[in-house]
Design an enzyme around this catalytic site. Structure first.
Site, mmCIF file in Angstrom:
data_model
loop_
_atom_site.group_PDB
_atom_site.id
_atom_site.type_symbol
_atom_site.label_atom_id
_atom_site.label_comp_id
_atom_site.label_asym_id
_atom_site.label_seq_id
_atom_site.Cartn_x
_atom_site.Cartn_y
_atom_site.Cartn_z
ATOM 1 N N TYR A 1 34.561 34.593 37.848
ATOM 2 C CA TYR A 1 35.939 34.866 37.304
ATOM 3 C C TYR A 1 36.189 34.460 35.861
ATOM 4 O O TYR A 1 36.713 35.008 35.068
ATOM 5 C CB TYR A 1 37.140 34.171 38.395
ATOM 6 C CG TYR A 1 38.470 34.742 38.251
ATOM 7 C CD1 TYR A 1 38.694 36.231 38.747
ATOM 8 C CD2 TYR A 1 39.457 33.953 37.985
ATOM 9 C CE1 TYR A 1 40.164 36.561 38.548
ATOM 10 C CE2 TYR A 1 40.710 34.503 37.508
ATOM 11 C CZ TYR A 1 41.108 35.659 38.007
ATOM 12 O OH TYR A 1 42.565 35.879 37.869
ATOM 13 N N ALA A 2 35.885 33.103 35.852
ATOM 14 C CA ALA A 2 36.255 32.639 34.503
ATOM 15 C C ALA A 2 35.464 33.355 33.508
ATOM 16 O O ALA A 2 35.870 33.742 32.424
ATOM 17 C CB ALA A 2 36.033 31.218 34.382
ATOM 18 N N ALA A 3 34.181 33.662 33.734
ATOM 19 C CA ALA A 3 33.195 34.335 32.814
ATOM 20 C C ALA A 3 33.836 35.872 32.651
ATOM 21 O O ALA A 3 33.463 36.366 31.352
ATOM 22 C CB ALA A 3 31.823 34.131 33.436
ATOM 23 N N LYS B 1 36.630 36.929 32.976
ATOM 24 C CA LYS B 1 37.932 37.194 32.326
ATOM 25 C C LYS B 1 38.202 36.453 30.918
ATOM 26 O O LYS B 1 38.630 36.941 29.962
ATOM 27 C CB LYS B 1 39.083 36.059 33.124
ATOM 28 C CG LYS B 1 39.468 36.848 34.585
ATOM 29 C CD LYS B 1 40.027 38.011 34.308
ATOM 30 C CE LYS B 1 40.679 38.571 35.529
ATOM 31 N NZ LYS B 1 41.372 39.797 35.241
ATOM 32 N N ILE C 1 50.609 33.464 39.579
ATOM 33 C CA ILE C 1 51.674 34.471 39.653
ATOM 34 C C ILE C 1 51.745 34.591 41.159
ATOM 35 O O ILE C 1 50.588 35.012 41.760
ATOM 36 C CB ILE C 1 51.425 35.855 39.033
ATOM 37 C CG1 ILE C 1 51.168 35.466 37.369
ATOM 38 C CG2 ILE C 1 52.529 36.766 38.874
ATOM 39 C CD1 ILE C 1 52.260 34.737 36.588
HETATM 40 N N1 LIG Z 1 48.303 36.383 40.670
HETATM 41 C C1 LIG Z 1 47.918 35.452 39.618
HETATM 42 O O1 LIG Z 1 47.922 34.148 39.706
HETATM 43 C C2 LIG Z 1 47.032 35.990 38.535
HETATM 44 C C3 LIG Z 1 46.696 34.990 37.380
HETATM 45 C C4 LIG Z 1 45.713 35.557 36.188
HETATM 46 C C5 LIG Z 1 45.384 36.779 36.494
HETATM 47 N N2 LIG Z 1 45.899 37.640 37.544
HETATM 48 C C6 LIG Z 1 44.939 38.786 37.285
HETATM 49 O O2 LIG Z 1 46.050 39.915 37.345
HETATM 50 C C7 LIG Z 1 45.576 41.089 37.886
HETATM 51 C C8 LIG Z 1 46.277 41.364 39.121
HETATM 52 O O3 LIG Z 1 46.326 40.578 40.126
HETATM 53 P P1 LIG Z 1 47.480 40.511 41.121
HETATM 54 O O4 LIG Z 1 47.539 39.007 41.266
HETATM 55 O O5 LIG Z 1 48.572 41.325 41.003
HETATM 56 O O6 LIG Z 1 46.458 40.890 42.457
HETATM 57 P P2 LIG Z 1 46.437 41.984 43.538
HETATM 58 O O7 LIG Z 1 45.409 41.334 44.424
HETATM 59 O O8 LIG Z 1 47.969 41.659 44.261
HETATM 60 O O9 LIG Z 1 46.664 43.101 43.089
HETATM 61 C C9 LIG Z 1 45.298 43.603 42.580
HETATM 62 C C10 LIG Z 1 45.340 45.238 42.625
HETATM 63 O O10 LIG Z 1 43.755 45.639 42.095
HETATM 64 C C11 LIG Z 1 43.280 46.661 43.016
HETATM 65 N N3 LIG Z 1 41.737 46.670 42.927
HETATM 66 C C12 LIG Z 1 41.080 45.560 43.123
HETATM 67 N N4 LIG Z 1 40.004 46.153 42.738
HETATM 68 C C13 LIG Z 1 39.754 47.159 42.122
HETATM 69 C C14 LIG Z 1 39.080 48.340 41.710
HETATM 70 N N5 LIG Z 1 37.703 48.100 41.575
HETATM 71 N N6 LIG Z 1 39.510 49.393 41.129
HETATM 72 C C15 LIG Z 1 40.964 49.734 41.077
HETATM 73 N N7 LIG Z 1 41.611 48.899 41.663
HETATM 74 C C16 LIG Z 1 41.355 47.627 42.177
HETATM 75 C C17 LIG Z 1 43.599 46.016 44.378
HETATM 76 O O11 LIG Z 1 43.605 46.940 45.339
HETATM 77 C C18 LIG Z 1 45.036 45.687 44.152
HETATM 78 O O12 LIG Z 1 46.040 46.498 44.369
HETATM 79 C C19 LIG Z 1 44.010 40.821 38.260
HETATM 80 O O13 LIG Z 1 43.217 41.271 37.320
HETATM 81 C C20 LIG Z 1 43.978 39.169 38.215
HETATM 82 O O14 LIG Z 1 42.867 38.760 37.835
HETATM 83 C C21 LIG Z 1 46.282 37.263 38.425
#
Ligand SMILES: NC(=O)c1ccc[n+]([C@@H]2O[C@H](COP(=O)([O-])OP(=O)(O)OC[C@H]3O[C@@H](n4cnc5c(N)ncnc54)[C@H](O)[C@@H]3O)[C@@H](O)[C@H]2O)c1
Length: 255
Positions: A157-159, A161, A190
């Site tokens: 994940y870290a790598a 991102k 979040i």
């Molecule tokens: N929630 C947090 O704390 C947080 C913090 C930092 C970064 N993020 C990043 O924010 C983004 C959204 O996260 P979230 O918290 O809303 O998560 P979430 O799991 O609620 O939503 C992620 C969405 O991406 C879709 N998805 C997953 N793999 C996919 C693929 N291969 N192709 C198309 N769609 C795909 C899922 O079906 C889901 O609807 C992610 O990239 C995550 O790494 C989240």
């Protein structure tokens, strides 16, 4: 505000969490919205809300780790709405394991790299191709706080991102004189299904939930709408002199 009136705005991962909030925010500001997710049922739910608000929507089932699907995603957007003004690449996965770097299984490593890095690259590649043809556009990629500092026991994940930040900075420089801006946002904790139900299962673990809140100086988690607001700002004309940033959305965590 109607900053995106008649603009065509695409969101990946729009079926849940930050992606859904971003798609809804674009709709509220007058955009035509392309709602994409690998989970079509959830994408349809987002699209349904938008249609209820008289927003023009195109819904697509797209797995961003499939290059041809991503190419097709941009093609269908242009076939339907004629152009692509803004793209917010939100789709990503955090994995389910907590293991030290040497012990991380290879298949899990490849899975996260495939979605978070390769998938985001395919999106950016085809979005830029279209934006060059039409004379400009704006892209935001969702990285993470784990794109700016290490995240113990989740090395893929870290790598991946961190790599998204490198991708964004490089592309930002390359297209800066061609009216294409590209930025990353780096959220901390979040409140979405990813973090509540996912790897750390915060919904069922009061201690971990407290720790997640305390990571921010504000002592709370962020809401998906608070990330969507930053994504829309970066896409908007208000950020016309901003490109190549990796902007924390972090409740003061990085301070
Ligand atoms: N929630 C947090 O704390 C947080 C913090 C930092 C970064 N993020 C990043 O924010 C983004 C959204 O996260 P979230 O918290 O809303 O998560 P979430 O799991 O609620 O939503 C992620 C969405 O991406 C879709 N998805 C997953 N793999 C996919 C693929 N291969 N192709 C198309 N769609 C795909 C899922 O079906 C889901 O609807 C992610 O990239 C995550 O790494 C989240």
């Amino acid at each position: 505000m109607e900053r995106f009136k008649n603009k065509v705005c695409l969101v990946t991962g729009a079926g849940s969490g930050i992606g859904r909030a971003t798609a809804l925010a674009f709709g509220q500001e007058g955009a035509k919205v392309v709602v994409t997710d690998v989970n079509l049922e959830n994408a349809e739910k987002t699209a349904e809300i938008l249609r209820g608000q008289n927003v023009e929507v195109l819904t697509l089932k797209i797995d961003i780790s499939d290059r041809e699907e991503v190419e097709n995603m941009v093609k269908k957007t242009v076939d339907t709405f004629g152009r692509l003004d803004c793209a917010v690449n939100v789709a990503g996965i955090a994995g389910t394991l907590s293991l030290p770097t040497h012990a991380y299984p290879m298949d899990e490593w490849h899975k996260q790299i495939n979605v978070n890095l390769n998938g985001t690259y395919y999106c950016v590649k085809y979005q830029i191709e279209q934006m060059l043809k039409q004379g400009g556009g704006s892209i935001v990629c969702v990285s993470s706080a784990a794109g700016l500092r290490g995240q113990p026991y989740n090395v893929p994940y870290a790598a991946s991102k961190h790599a998204v930040v490198g991708l964004v900075k490089t592309a930002a420089i390359e297209y800066a004189t061609q009216n294409i801006r590209i930025n990353a946002i780096c959220p901390t904790a979040i409140e979405t299904p990813m973090i509540m139900e996912g790897r750390r299962k915060l919904a069922y673990n009061p201690e971990a939930l407290e720790a997640a809140k305390n990571y921010q100086a504000m002592k709370r988690m962020g809401q998906p709408e608070e990330v969507a607001d930053v994504a829309l700002y970066l896409c908007s004309e208000q950020a016309s002199f901003m490109t190549g940033h990796a902007l924390p959305v972090d409740g003061g965590a990085f301070a």
